[in-house]
Design a protein around this motif. Structure first.
Motif, mmCIF file in Angstrom:
data_model
loop_
_atom_site.group_PDB
_atom_site.id
_atom_site.type_symbol
_atom_site.label_atom_id
_atom_site.label_comp_id
_atom_site.label_asym_id
_atom_site.label_seq_id
_atom_site.Cartn_x
_atom_site.Cartn_y
_atom_site.Cartn_z
ATOM 1 N N ILE B 302 -14.410 34.100 97.084
ATOM 2 C CA ILE B 302 -14.371 34.523 95.648
ATOM 3 C C ILE B 302 -15.634 34.267 94.883
ATOM 4 C CG2 ILE B 302 -13.523 32.774 93.582
ATOM 5 C CD1 ILE B 302 -10.970 32.225 95.481
ATOM 6 N N HIS B 303 -16.631 33.171 95.262
ATOM 7 C CA HIS B 303 -17.621 33.361 94.686
ATOM 8 C C HIS B 303 -18.764 34.415 95.026
ATOM 9 C CE1 HIS B 303 -21.503 31.252 93.105
ATOM 10 N NE2 HIS B 303 -22.210 31.702 94.302
ATOM 11 N N ARG B 304 -18.544 35.007 96.051
ATOM 12 C CA ARG B 304 -19.346 36.210 96.488
ATOM 13 C C ARG B 304 -19.130 37.430 95.384
ATOM 14 N NH1 ARG B 304 -18.468 36.907 102.243
ATOM 15 N NH2 ARG B 304 -19.307 34.947 102.313
ATOM 16 N N ARG B 305 -18.091 37.475 94.790
ATOM 17 C CA ARG B 305 -17.227 38.678 94.107
ATOM 18 C C ARG B 305 -17.816 38.101 92.685
ATOM 19 N NH1 ARG B 305 -14.336 38.642 98.718
ATOM 20 N NH2 ARG B 305 -13.302 40.768 99.052
ATOM 21 N N GLY B 306 -18.183 37.020 92.419
ATOM 22 C CA GLY B 306 -19.034 36.749 91.173
ATOM 23 C C GLY B 306 -17.475 36.253 90.006
ATOM 24 N N ILE B 307 -16.638 35.961 90.667
ATOM 25 C CA ILE B 307 -15.202 35.563 90.123
ATOM 26 C C ILE B 307 -15.637 34.079 89.420
ATOM 27 C CG2 ILE B 307 -12.935 34.765 90.313
ATOM 28 C CD1 ILE B 307 -12.562 37.077 92.466
ATOM 29 N N ARG B 308 -15.454 33.905 88.101
ATOM 30 C CA ARG B 308 -15.514 32.546 87.539
ATOM 31 C C ARG B 308 -14.705 31.648 88.189
ATOM 32 N NH1 ARG B 308 -13.727 33.706 82.047
ATOM 33 N NH2 ARG B 308 -12.480 35.310 83.163
ATOM 34 N N VAL B 309 -15.165 30.250 88.523
ATOM 35 C CA VAL B 309 -14.672 29.268 89.372
ATOM 36 C C VAL B 309 -14.778 28.062 88.286
ATOM 37 C CG1 VAL B 309 -13.991 28.142 91.230
ATOM 38 C CG2 VAL B 309 -14.973 30.381 91.324
ATOM 39 N N GLY B 310 -13.626 27.388 87.999
ATOM 40 C CA GLY B 310 -13.685 25.937 87.711
ATOM 41 C C GLY B 310 -12.789 25.138 88.715
ATOM 42 N N GLY B 358 -15.929 25.514 84.634
ATOM 43 C CA GLY B 358 -14.800 25.190 84.193
ATOM 44 C C GLY B 358 -14.660 25.853 82.604
ATOM 45 N N ALA B 359 -15.936 25.715 81.998
ATOM 46 C CA ALA B 359 -16.091 25.959 80.655
ATOM 47 C C ALA B 359 -15.874 27.515 80.695
ATOM 48 C CB ALA B 359 -17.480 25.709 79.890
ATOM 49 N N ARG B 360 -16.585 28.193 81.378
ATOM 50 C CA ARG B 360 -16.428 29.695 81.764
ATOM 51 C C ARG B 360 -15.269 29.980 81.924
ATOM 52 N NH1 ARG B 360 -20.039 32.009 85.437
ATOM 53 N NH2 ARG B 360 -19.957 33.809 84.435
ATOM 54 N N ALA B 361 -14.351 29.538 82.957
ATOM 55 C CA ALA B 361 -13.218 29.903 83.474
ATOM 56 C C ALA B 361 -12.084 29.857 82.159
ATOM 57 C CB ALA B 361 -12.734 28.987 84.519
ATOM 58 N N VAL B 362 -12.366 29.133 81.140
ATOM 59 C CA VAL B 362 -11.385 29.078 80.075
ATOM 60 C C VAL B 362 -11.928 29.722 78.820
ATOM 61 C CG1 VAL B 362 -9.829 27.309 80.707
ATOM 62 C CG2 VAL B 362 -11.848 26.517 79.482
ATOM 63 N N GLY B 363 -13.384 30.375 79.031
ATOM 64 C CA GLY B 363 -13.792 31.151 77.962
ATOM 65 C C GLY B 363 -14.158 30.206 76.934
ATOM 66 N N GLN B 364 -14.794 29.027 77.082
ATOM 67 C CA GLN B 364 -15.114 28.320 76.187
ATOM 68 C C GLN B 364 -16.766 27.843 76.503
ATOM 69 O OE1 GLN B 364 -12.930 24.906 74.748
ATOM 70 N NE2 GLN B 364 -10.931 26.207 75.123
ATOM 71 N N ASP B 365 -17.356 28.791 77.395
ATOM 72 C CA ASP B 365 -18.899 28.377 77.282
ATOM 73 C C ASP B 365 -19.841 28.591 76.280
ATOM 74 O OD1 ASP B 365 -17.785 30.888 78.177
ATOM 75 O OD2 ASP B 365 -19.861 31.365 78.896
#
Lengths: 450, 450
Positions: B302-310, B358-365
């Motif tokens: 998942i990380h390798r694909r650049g997917i945001r992870v919280g 987590g902030a990036r995963a919910v669009g609150q970064d």
């Protein structure tokens, strides 16, 4: 007492306070997990609403409405849970010196960077400080017995090491390692310093490395000679399969009921059959195995064969003395890889493993591991009225899945309070931390800051 | 404020104490993990020896020798570590009601026994108590934002739920679930109760179950209509592969940058490619996956694909709000199954995942997740001078491998102190525990005792 330089208070049980004998009555616990099926229900020997009396360092009685003598200290434990102190079946107390070091290294790279090159650089006074810190952390977290695999030390360093353990008040198994040529030094430490200590048990530590044939033979011989356990890491890393280590251990006469094998991950079914047949015990260290990426112990296969299993921290490999975290990991790691949440261990079995399991693994279940009258009084009081453990209900699972060291309010070792009402007794944590910081500055120099 | 029944103090930021404005200067921290590479070194944006100024609920400045105004409260944080509050990317606050329940059940059996049959039996007043307990536990452990997937509730229960969240002071994402036929009720809660709250963010919760085709279409439509995130559990259990859920989600128009997918364990490489292409984010809940035996997320893929992870607690599935334990599990679980201790995530990456991730995963970064001036002041103060975190050195790894909630001394949310000097502010934990106990007695009756 140990080295002649300290007062007896550091080593054994302190004299009772003026006007009291040393008996303590823990009154009206909500729940007692005795770990003794003769005293209560189920695997954990659960008893509701009862008292526990400690006298002369032993558990004198467990039951309802026990009567306190005029000099007995009475502690109100209403709402609380009593359980035996945790037995950490495998650790390295000196390793607070390396907490957090080598965070991405595998086992053998980590040994090189954080162990073999580090131990010889720790002088006696600093060894005292690191060991004292780790032992205090264990005690405050509810661990009352540590089974400590100790690397090769000079005699003066061993003295300081054992003085620190002694001053902490923790019950301990000291498994001393020395190169085969120096086996006499291990014997001297074990017979001269460990065996005479009221809370100490000697073991011989060894290593089973594919490239080395001598250690097992020499050390197994010494263990037989001293009539103590042999304690070794076995098949921790996948590359350890390059030699037939189990056969070699067997040939060396080192595989029997007095053998404690740590990790035991990359093991075959036939080897497990042999371990079971010979009556050896194992220590499972899931958080260490996760940290170092060594693998997943076939714990269910081991349990199915009736092999005794204790739970170990392996700190600082695991960097922590938190037995709650280890119990939770022991349950969860097996589940995550098997996709079977019903298999061994469940939370009750993890609690058993962390107490009686460890006691049985080191052959001390006649003395510790359960709250059975007559056993030594190693007792933990846990307050479940906490934000992380409420509400009422499902206590064993709540303790394993959600418990934390901060929920431990009182700890007794051999009847002596080492934590009372959430605070250490006879120890100043700030001083221990400051002294360990100073030792780390000496050891790591400029690196110590970060 | 929320329902008109409580004073504004419960919902927003309390008025400053007499004689002070609401600014706070955290002076002379030993280490600040800003999580912002523009402010410091490396992934964690590390800055040594500096101050942090909070003003009007925001981070006003991070730097050396900041000047306090005459009414600024100054807190000495020498020796301490500052970091952004943890973002719990997936949880269920009501589930303190079921802590420790169903300890050997798999996901769907556990749903039946502990979730679907339980939620409807919780009246508003008791829902308030369970949610209040969980939120307080999270805050005291250093979590300042919770992303809360909330099951179908009657409107009055939703009011009580949100009142509890509001009174706790935690920042929250409320993902409301309702059956498709009742989607209007979810919309009413989200627009009427959540969106107006200064600390609240609405999301639409849905489920992707093999046997049900309607939910995704209806809920994805509602999320688009409200312009909020869609939040769902995806491929958590191995049996979830019996339908092509990812394709179904895509067809429903529910797969995009505003999609938060929880667990994502039993996923194919092609599906991960699609998630990456569509910009969806995921929440990883290792302790829940271990507890329920659902499996090991392919986190490295998942990380390798650049997917945001919280990182999510998924409590009470995981029975705990301890983000230190979750970070440690996120690192260790990948290592134990891969036998590779060098892969993603290491401890620094786990700290990032638990905050900015987590902030990036919910669009609150743009608002939270790092200690960047201009962002809201969600700040945690950690004291490493503790028996479990000393000695000095290797701080990020020590925090991840050995940190505990008890090491969190101060917590600020939106500039308001929710924990000070190790104690909750504005909350009486004993009262919260007693009220949750009472609610558990009502819910579980005779079962509640054990």
């Amino acid at each position: 007492m140990l080295t002649g330089k300290r007062s007896p208070a550091g080593a054994g049980r302190p004299a009772p306070a003026h006007g009291r004998d040393d008996s303590v009555l823990l009154r009206d616990a909500d729940l007692v997990l005795t770990m003794d099926p003769f005293y209560g229900e189920g695997l954990l020997g659960t008893v509701e609403r009862c008292d526990l009396l400690i006298r002369e360092g032993a558990i004198a009685a467990v039951g309802g409405r026990l009567v306190a003598g005029p000099d007995t200290e009475v502690i109100d434990v209403r709402g609380k849970v009593l359980l035996p102190g945790f037995v950490d079946a495998h650790t390295h107390l000196w390793q607070s010196a390396i907490r957090g070091r080598g965070p991405a290294l595998g086992l053998y790279e980590w040994f090189d960077a954080c162990v073999w090159t580090v131990v010889p650089r720790i002088p006696p006074a600093d060894m005292y400080r690191f060991v004292r810190l780790s032992a205090a952390d264990a005690l405050q977290s509810g661990t009352t017995t540590v089974v400590d695999w100790v690397p090769a030390l000079e005699y003066a360093v061993s003295e300081a090491y054992l003085e620190a353990v002694s001053d902490s008040g923790v019950r301990f198994v000291h498994a001393a390692y020395q190169e085969p040529a120096d086996a006499g030094l291990a014997a001297k430490v074990l017979t001269g310093l460990v065996a005479p200590h009221p809370l100490g048990t000697p073991q011989v530590a060894t290593v089973a490395h594919p490239d080395d044939p001598d250690h097992l033979r020499v050390h197994a011989g010494l263990a037989r000679e001293l009539d103590v356990h042999l304690n070794l890491h076995l098949l921790e890393h996948r590359t350890d399969r390059s030699a037939d280590l189990v056969a070699r251990l067997q040939e060396a006469g080192g595989l029997g009921p007095k053998t404690l094998l740590n990790h035991v991950i990359h093991v075959t079914a036939a080897e497990l059959d042999l371990l079971a047949h010979r009556g050896a015990a194992v220590a499972h260290c899931p958080l260490s195995n996760m940290r170092l990426g060594t693998g997943v112990m076939p714990l269910r296969e081991i349990h199915r064969r009736g092999i005794r299993v204790g739970l170990g921290q392996d700190g600082g490999t695991n960097d922590s003395a938190d037995m709650f975290a280890s119990m939770k990991a022991a349950v969860g790691l097996q589940r995550a890889v098997s996709l079977d949440p019903a298999g061994y261990p469940g939370p009750e079995e993890a609690l058993y493993m962390a107490t009686m399991g460890g006691a049985r693994a080191v052959g001390q279940d006649d003395r510790i591991g359960s709250l059975t009258p007559g056993k030594r009084a190693d007792v933990v009081v846990l307050d479940p009225a906490a934000l992380n453990l409420a509400p009422l209900g499902a206590r064993p699972a709540q303790i394993v899945f959600g418990g934390r060291p901060e929920n431990v309010t009182d700890v007794f070792v051999d009847g002596v309070a080492r934590k009372r009402a959430g605070r250490p007794t006879g120890t100043d944590p700030a001083r221990l931390v400051a002294e360990a910081d100073a030792a780390a500055r000496t050891l790591w120099g400029g690196e110590a800051g970060r």
